[in-house]
Design a protein around this motif. Sequence first.
Motif, PDB file in Angstrom:
ATOM      1  N   GLU A 325      36.124  34.458  32.061  1.00 14.08           N
ATOM      2  CA  GLU A 325      37.190  33.746  31.091  1.00 14.08           C
ATOM      3  C   GLU A 325      36.414  33.997  29.726  1.00 14.08           C
ATOM      4  OE1 GLU A 325      36.597  29.568  31.694  1.00 14.08           O
ATOM      5  OE2 GLU A 325      34.330  29.790  31.035  1.00 14.08           O
ATOM      6  N   THR A 326      37.464  33.664  28.929  1.00 19.91           N
ATOM      7  CA  THR A 326      37.138  33.884  27.294  1.00 19.91           C
ATOM      8  C   THR A 326      36.910  32.605  26.915  1.00 19.91           C
ATOM      9  OG1 THR A 326      38.789  35.801  26.966  1.00 19.91           O
ATOM     10  CG2 THR A 326      37.847  34.571  25.186  1.00 19.91           C
ATOM     11  N   LYS A 327      35.601  32.146  26.643  1.00 21.26           N
ATOM     12  CA  LYS A 327      35.141  30.867  26.455  1.00 21.26           C
ATOM     13  C   LYS A 327      35.824  30.180  25.151  1.00 21.26           C
ATOM     14  CE  LYS A 327      30.912  31.005  28.940  1.00 21.26           C
ATOM     15  NZ  LYS A 327      31.322  30.162  30.282  1.00 21.26           N
ATOM     16  N   SER A 328      36.211  31.113  24.215  1.00 19.72           N
ATOM     17  CA  SER A 328      36.338  30.361  22.975  1.00 19.72           C
ATOM     18  C   SER A 328      37.932  29.751  22.888  1.00 19.72           C
ATOM     19  CB  SER A 328      36.865  31.630  21.839  1.00 19.72           C
ATOM     20  OG  SER A 328      37.587  32.614  22.377  1.00 19.72           O
ATOM     21  N   ASN A 329      38.794  29.964  23.943  1.00 17.51           N
ATOM     22  CA  ASN A 329      40.028  29.381  24.179  1.00 17.51           C
ATOM     23  C   ASN A 329      40.303  29.180  25.504  1.00 17.51           C
ATOM     24  OD1 ASN A 329      40.642  31.851  25.200  1.00 17.51           O
ATOM     25  ND2 ASN A 329      42.383  32.392  23.985  1.00 17.51           N
ATOM     26  N   GLY A 330      39.399  29.316  26.605  1.00 13.74           N
ATOM     27  CA  GLY A 330      39.476  28.855  27.694  1.00 13.74           C
ATOM     28  C   GLY A 330      40.253  29.689  28.563  1.00 13.74           C
ATOM     29  N   GLU A 331      40.964  30.823  28.289  1.00 18.83           N
ATOM     30  CA  GLU A 331      41.926  31.625  29.163  1.00 18.83           C
ATOM     31  C   GLU A 331      41.153  32.337  30.213  1.00 18.83           C
ATOM     32  OE1 GLU A 331      43.425  34.339  26.299  1.00 18.83           O
ATOM     33  OE2 GLU A 331      41.744  35.552  26.459  1.00 18.83           O
ATOM     34  N   ALA A 332      41.686  32.334  31.258  1.00 20.80           N
ATOM     35  CA  ALA A 332      41.064  33.132  32.443  1.00 20.80           C
ATOM     36  C   ALA A 332      41.585  34.636  32.402  1.00 20.80           C
ATOM     37  CB  ALA A 332      41.739  32.576  33.754  1.00 20.80           C
ATOM     38  N   LYS A 333      40.745  35.639  32.589  1.00 22.31           N
ATOM     39  CA  LYS A 333      41.048  36.969  32.396  1.00 22.31           C
ATOM     40  C   LYS A 333      40.864  37.624  33.899  1.00 22.31           C
ATOM     41  CE  LYS A 333      40.925  40.965  29.939  1.00 22.31           C
ATOM     42  NZ  LYS A 333      42.140  41.297  29.059  1.00 22.31           N
ATOM     43  N   TYR A 334      40.203  37.200  34.837  1.00 23.47           N
ATOM     44  CA  TYR A 334      39.891  37.959  35.893  1.00 23.47           C
ATOM     45  C   TYR A 334      39.758  36.882  37.104  1.00 23.47           C
ATOM     46  CZ  TYR A 334      36.912  41.307  38.950  1.00 23.47           C
ATOM     47  OH  TYR A 334      36.399  41.872  39.827  1.00 23.47           O
ATOM     48  N   ILE A 335      40.720  36.626  38.025  1.00 26.24           N
ATOM     49  CA  ILE A 335      40.942  35.783  39.163  1.00 26.24           C
ATOM     50  C   ILE A 335      40.922  36.432  40.579  1.00 26.24           C
ATOM     51  CG2 ILE A 335      41.859  34.218  37.347  1.00 26.24           C
ATOM     52  CD1 ILE A 335      44.479  34.660  38.542  1.00 26.24           C
ATOM     53  N   HIS A 336      40.498  35.500  41.423  1.00 31.67           N
ATOM     54  CA  HIS A 336      40.535  36.152  42.850  1.00 31.67           C
ATOM     55  C   HIS A 336      41.032  34.940  43.911  1.00 31.67           C
ATOM     56  CE1 HIS A 336      39.249  38.093  46.381  1.00 31.67           C
ATOM     57  NE2 HIS A 336      38.518  37.326  46.824  1.00 31.67           N
ATOM     58  N   GLY A 337      41.533  35.279  44.757  1.00 31.19           N
ATOM     59  CA  GLY A 337      42.127  34.261  46.026  1.00 31.19           C
ATOM     60  C   GLY A 337      42.343  34.943  47.318  1.00 31.19           C
ATOM     61  N   ILE A 338      42.423  33.926  48.275  1.00 34.15           N
ATOM     62  CA  ILE A 338      42.678  34.305  49.694  1.00 34.15           C
ATOM     63  C   ILE A 338      44.189  34.036  49.893  1.00 34.15           C
ATOM     64  CG2 ILE A 338      41.954  33.861  52.115  1.00 34.15           C
ATOM     65  CD1 ILE A 338      39.106  33.205  50.786  1.00 34.15           C
ATOM     66  N   LYS A 339      44.903  34.811  50.648  1.00 33.04           N
ATOM     67  CA  LYS A 339      46.014  34.529  51.013  1.00 33.04           C
ATOM     68  C   LYS A 339      46.289  34.877  52.515  1.00 33.04           C
ATOM     69  CE  LYS A 339      50.195  32.955  50.064  1.00 33.04           C
ATOM     70  NZ  LYS A 339      50.543  31.721  49.590  1.00 33.04           N
ATOM     71  N   GLY A 340      46.321  33.977  53.432  1.00 33.41           N
ATOM     72  CA  GLY A 340      46.422  34.360  54.834  1.00 33.41           C
ATOM     73  C   GLY A 340      45.041  34.962  55.262  1.00 33.41           C
ATOM     74  N   LYS A 341      45.236  36.143  56.042  1.00 31.69           N
ATOM     75  CA  LYS A 341      43.826  36.825  56.296  1.00 31.69           C
ATOM     76  C   LYS A 341      43.392  37.996  55.196  1.00 31.69           C
ATOM     77  CE  LYS A 341      45.197  36.678  61.238  1.00 31.69           C
ATOM     78  NZ  LYS A 341      45.496  37.515  62.470  1.00 31.69           N
ATOM     79  N   GLY A 342      44.062  37.964  54.062  1.00 26.75           N
ATOM     80  CA  GLY A 342      43.809  38.891  53.133  1.00 26.75           C
ATOM     81  C   GLY A 342      43.483  38.376  51.660  1.00 26.75           C
ATOM     82  N   PHE A 343      43.127  39.239  50.783  1.00 28.73           N
ATOM     83  CA  PHE A 343      42.594  38.794  49.331  1.00 28.73           C
ATOM     84  C   PHE A 343      43.388  39.515  48.456  1.00 28.73           C
ATOM     85  CE2 PHE A 343      39.292  38.766  52.776  1.00 28.73           C
ATOM     86  CZ  PHE A 343      38.651  37.785  52.383  1.00 28.73           C
ATOM     87  N   PHE A 344      43.342  39.016  47.160  1.00 34.54           N
ATOM     88  CA  PHE A 344      43.946  39.257  46.116  1.00 34.54           C
ATOM     89  C   PHE A 344      43.116  39.114  44.826  1.00 34.54           C
ATOM     90  CE2 PHE A 344      45.440  34.953  46.240  1.00 34.54           C
ATOM     91  CZ  PHE A 344      45.528  34.526  44.728  1.00 34.54           C
ATOM     92  N   THR A 345      43.037  40.248  43.803  1.00 31.26           N
ATOM     93  CA  THR A 345      42.521  40.020  42.645  1.00 31.26           C
ATOM     94  C   THR A 345      43.467  40.173  41.752  1.00 31.26           C
ATOM     95  OG1 THR A 345      40.146  40.404  43.616  1.00 31.26           O
ATOM     96  CG2 THR A 345      40.471  40.647  41.057  1.00 31.26           C
ATOM     97  N   PHE A 346      43.636  39.403  40.580  1.00 33.16           N
ATOM     98  CA  PHE A 346      44.482  39.558  39.254  1.00 33.16           C
ATOM     99  C   PHE A 346      43.429  39.800  37.948  1.00 33.16           C
ATOM    100  CE2 PHE A 346      48.372  37.194  41.231  1.00 33.16           C
ATOM    101  CZ  PHE A 346      48.534  38.139  41.921  1.00 33.16           C
ATOM    102  N   TYR A 347      43.830  40.923  37.463  1.00 39.89           N
ATOM    103  CA  TYR A 347      42.758  41.143  36.020  1.00 39.89           C
ATOM    104  C   TYR A 347      43.714  41.434  34.955  1.00 39.89           C
ATOM    105  CZ  TYR A 347      39.046  43.896  33.950  1.00 39.89           C
ATOM    106  OH  TYR A 347      37.890  44.564  33.350  1.00 39.89           O
ATOM    107  N   GLY A 348      43.669  40.688  33.931  1.00 38.17           N
ATOM    108  CA  GLY A 348      44.482  40.800  32.783  1.00 38.17           C
ATOM    109  C   GLY A 348      44.265  41.807  31.863  1.00 38.17           C
TER     110      GLY A 348
END
Length: 394
Positions: A325-348
């Motif tokens: 995250e960019t702390k100065s404005n609270g935005e998320a840059k790099y996130i990760h999650g589980i969906k069903g049996k798999g995984f995803f990562t989103f990178y801005g």
Amino acid sequence: MDAESQKNHLKAYGITYWTLNKELKVKWLLNYRGGSFLLPDTDEIQRECQIRGISFEVISNSKVESILEEISSPSKNMEAVILEKAPKIAVYTPKGKLPWDDAVTMVLKYAEIPYETVYDEEVLNDGLLLFDWLHLHHEDFTGQYGKFYGAYRAASWYIQEKKAAEALATKLGYNKVSQEKSDVALKIRDYVVGGGFMFAMCSATDSFDIALSAEGVDICEPMFDGDGSDPAYQNKIDYNKTFAFSNFTLERSPIVYEFSSIDMTSKRRVPKTIDYFSLMEFSAKWDPIPTMLCQNHTALVKGFMGQTTSFTRDEIKSNVLVMGETKSNGEAKYIHGIKGKGFFTFYGGHDPEDYQHRVGDAKTELDLHPTSPGYRLILNNVLFPAARKKKQKT
């Protein structure tokens, strides 16, 4: 893999992948000297490291035991994860050359990690089942041609790309590109739910979720698909269908270079000189997955722009982990999650070493950035499927 000792962090991932391809196991020492790799000591591996310009140390068996004992201590936020098999990698990208570069393709080539390319035809024909890991290229899954209409509708590359997309949709039996892309997004969703690993950057992140949420709803204006959009489409968006985002508002204007309120590009006020994002710290023993994905030789990484630069924090689902995250404005840059049996990562963002990449800009030369922390995050995701998994506990 710490900052002081490693001359080429990026190629170190390549030699690790190469070792796994030889059917040898590797230990990934999470949080030990920047997330080091413990490889078998063979003359062939040493020679390959020297050829590729990778820094390494040869250590005795007793030293190995000492390191592993230190890592296993409850007082140390470290873990040794076994990497067992080189994942088979697919990059979702058009066959023709695009007027921009793809950071993942570049770093895979630089690290000498083999991959295959797939596109809509292969995806719709269940070709993803052959792969362990999928990267979504800078892409628009909504059928709006990247929302480049406002600035580039008269550009020859835009006209050609639109024609090619329409021809492909017709070939595959669709009346509209948006309908074809929707089905592609659904196939990718099924791939992840069935146990696949999906990594996306830039506009592939939010446009993918938007396409899932707008299944069966016309959100495209006439210049994109030949007829008007559904006037009430915002009220028909189903956030239950998305991977990462919720409660977002779509951008109606075809002139605006933006898909929705998910992206922070136009809302952020962060000068380039102080644009950095922080990597979160997780418990290596209890949460090895996010720990793995955040391995780096610095906790502070240079920011970089893209069509989708970063994600609005309050539009991220509560079950999705924010890892950067960019702390100065609270935005998320790099996130990760589980969906069903798999995984995803989103990178801005578009390119970790090109702050504001534009159409037609020269490609990044990774020989100039062999220790790039931003590119390391991509390669963490590439090796992630090779790990023997432990259930996340927090």
